[in-house]
Motif scaffolding. Structure first.
Motif, short mmCIF file in Angstrom:
data_model
loop_
_atom_site.label_atom_id
_atom_site.label_comp_id
_atom_site.label_asym_id
_atom_site.label_seq_id
_atom_site.Cartn_x
_atom_site.Cartn_y
_atom_site.Cartn_z
N THR A 21 0.84 -1.20 0.00
CA THR A 21 0.00 0.00 0.00
C THR A 21 0.88 1.25 0.00
OG1 THR A 21 -1.37 -1.27 1.56
CG2 THR A 21 -1.99 1.03 1.17
N GLY A 43 -10.59 -2.69 -4.99
CA GLY A 43 -10.12 -3.51 -3.85
C GLY A 43 -9.55 -2.58 -2.80
N THR A 44 -10.40 -1.72 -2.29
CA THR A 44 -9.91 -0.58 -1.51
C THR A 44 -9.51 -0.92 -0.08
OG1 THR A 44 -10.40 1.76 -1.04
CG2 THR A 44 -12.19 0.19 -0.68
N ASP A 65 -14.94 -2.37 -3.21
CA ASP A 65 -14.46 -3.61 -2.60
C ASP A 65 -15.60 -4.62 -2.57
OD1 ASP A 65 -11.69 -4.09 -0.73
OD2 ASP A 65 -13.29 -5.59 -0.55
N ASP A 91 -17.88 -6.57 -7.29
CA ASP A 91 -16.76 -7.29 -7.88
C ASP A 91 -16.02 -6.40 -8.90
OD1 ASP A 91 -15.10 -9.37 -8.71
OD2 ASP A 91 -16.53 -10.01 -10.24
N LEU A 92 -14.78 -6.11 -8.62
CA LEU A 92 -13.91 -5.34 -9.51
C LEU A 92 -14.61 -4.11 -10.10
CD1 LEU A 92 -11.81 -8.12 -11.30
CD2 LEU A 92 -11.32 -6.87 -9.20
N ASN A 107 -4.29 -2.61 -5.50
CA ASN A 107 -3.38 -3.50 -4.78
C ASN A 107 -4.19 -4.77 -4.53
OD1 ASN A 107 -1.65 -4.80 -3.04
ND2 ASN A 107 -1.97 -3.40 -1.31
N CYS A 126 -8.46 -11.06 1.30
CA CYS A 126 -7.56 -9.92 1.09
C CYS A 126 -6.30 -10.32 0.33
CB CYS A 126 -7.14 -9.32 2.43
SG CYS A 126 -8.47 -8.61 3.36
C1 LIG Z 1 -4.38 -6.61 -0.65
S1 LIG Z 1 -5.93 -5.90 -0.16
C2 LIG Z 1 -5.57 -4.19 -0.57
C3 LIG Z 1 -6.35 -3.18 0.23
C4 LIG Z 1 -5.95 -1.72 0.00
N1 LIG Z 1 -6.14 -1.32 -1.39
C5 LIG Z 1 -4.53 -1.45 0.41
O1 LIG Z 1 -3.68 -1.27 -0.48
O2 LIG Z 1 -4.25 -1.43 1.61
C6 LIG Z 1 -7.00 -6.44 -1.48
C7 LIG Z 1 -8.46 -5.99 -1.37
O3 LIG Z 1 -9.17 -6.44 -2.52
C8 LIG Z 1 -10.48 -6.86 -2.14
N2 LIG Z 1 -10.97 -7.77 -3.17
C9 LIG Z 1 -10.64 -9.07 -3.36
N3 LIG Z 1 -11.27 -9.55 -4.45
C10 LIG Z 1 -12.02 -8.52 -4.96
C11 LIG Z 1 -12.90 -8.40 -6.07
N4 LIG Z 1 -13.12 -9.43 -6.90
N5 LIG Z 1 -13.50 -7.21 -6.29
C12 LIG Z 1 -13.29 -6.16 -5.44
N6 LIG Z 1 -12.46 -6.22 -4.37
C13 LIG Z 1 -11.84 -7.39 -4.14
C14 LIG Z 1 -10.29 -7.49 -0.77
O4 LIG Z 1 -11.50 -7.51 -0.04
C15 LIG Z 1 -9.23 -6.53 -0.16
O5 LIG Z 1 -9.84 -5.48 0.53
#
Ligand SMILES: C[S@@+](CC[C@H](N)C(=O)[O-])C[C@H]1O[C@@H](n2cnc3c(N)ncnc32)[C@H](O)[C@@H]1O
Length: 223
Positions: A21, A43-44, A65, A91-92, A107, A126
């Motif tokens: 991050t 994916g916030t 997210d 989703d995305l 991320n 995550c």
């Molecule tokens: C590695 S974490 C990163 C969180 C934040 N962006 C950071 O950099 O601290 C990945 C995030 O992606 C979300 N995520 C996973 N699959 C996803 C999807 N298909 N669509 C949206 N979000 C998703 C997870 O819930 C998680 O919050």
């Protein structure tokens, strides 16, 4: 890592901002990528990148997210800091299509997992990303071009363990040209440590490796 990243509300099940991050935040600020731009953070998690974009002078910020807890954490973290961030669950790109953005930051989960099945409700969502760590990344690469304004930029961060060149190839397949703009070697965190033997057995890391390279990739429309 900045003091404010550590101070983010981060309930159980929400990704606490880490080196990845911080690295993407640093690249975004240094390059002034967010200034005056309409930004999407996919994916916030706790909203760390969305907040960074807002503070970096974005014209608007939208954060998405899959997890309700992350959506609520992001909403709260932005609210208490007076940052105007629109938060959507889904989703995305689905919650924001067909809108196009000037800057897409992500991320995504990228840690190779014991199975190809993606966790639906667990905290592991995550980071778990299928056998090769690319289950979410490949979908992001494939869909980013349709969400990106003609002069827009994508900034992605992930571990080189799941293949920087593969990301560049998938982006190109999706109509974007990318390059690695930042690299940093960091010690394994707890999840990578716990999976080190599995990663060795699959040949994804060398024997005894306990340091990974993080990469930030920038991409734009080809041509
Ligand atoms: C590695 S974490 C990163 C969180 C934040 N962006 C950071 O950099 O601290 C990945 C995030 O992606 C979300 N995520 C996973 N699959 C996803 C999807 N298909 N669509 C949206 N979000 C998703 C997870 O819930 C998680 O919050």
């Amino acid at each position: 890592m900045g003091f404010d990243l550590m101070m983010m509300l981060c309930p159980p099940g929400v990704y606490r901002a880490q080196d990845d991050t911080a690295m993407l935040t640093e690249v975004m600020h240094r390059g002034g990528y967010a200034v005056g731009r309409h930004v999407l953070d996919v994916g916030t998690g706790s909203g760390a990148l969305a907040l960074a974009a807002s503070r970096g002078g974005a014209a608007s910020v939208t954060a998405v997210d899959l997890s309700w807890r992350s959506v609520l954490a992001t909403w709260s973290n932005c609210r208490v800091r007076n940052a105007a961030v629109t938060v959507r669950r889904g989703d995305l790109f689905a919650p924001v299509a067909p809108r196009r953005f000037d800057l897409i930051v992500a991320n995504p989960p990228y840690v190779p997992a014991p199975t190809s099945r993606l966790p639906r409700f667990r905290r592991a969502r995550c980071w778990d990303a299928g056998l090769d760590g690319r289950a979410v990344l490949d979908r992001l690469c494939a869909g980013a071009a349709t969400m990106l304004a003609p002069t827009g930029t994508v900034l992605l961060v992930h571990s080189a363990v799941c293949g920087a060149q593969r990301t560049l190839d998938r982006l190109r397949d999706g109509g974007l040209v990318g390059e690695v703009v930042e690299r940093a070697r960091v010690p394994f965190g707890p999840v990578m440590h716990a999976r080190a033997r599995m990663l060795e057995e699959r040949g994804l890391i060398g024997d005894g490796d306990r340091v990974e390279e993080l990469v930030v990739i920038e991409a734009r429309h080809a041509g």
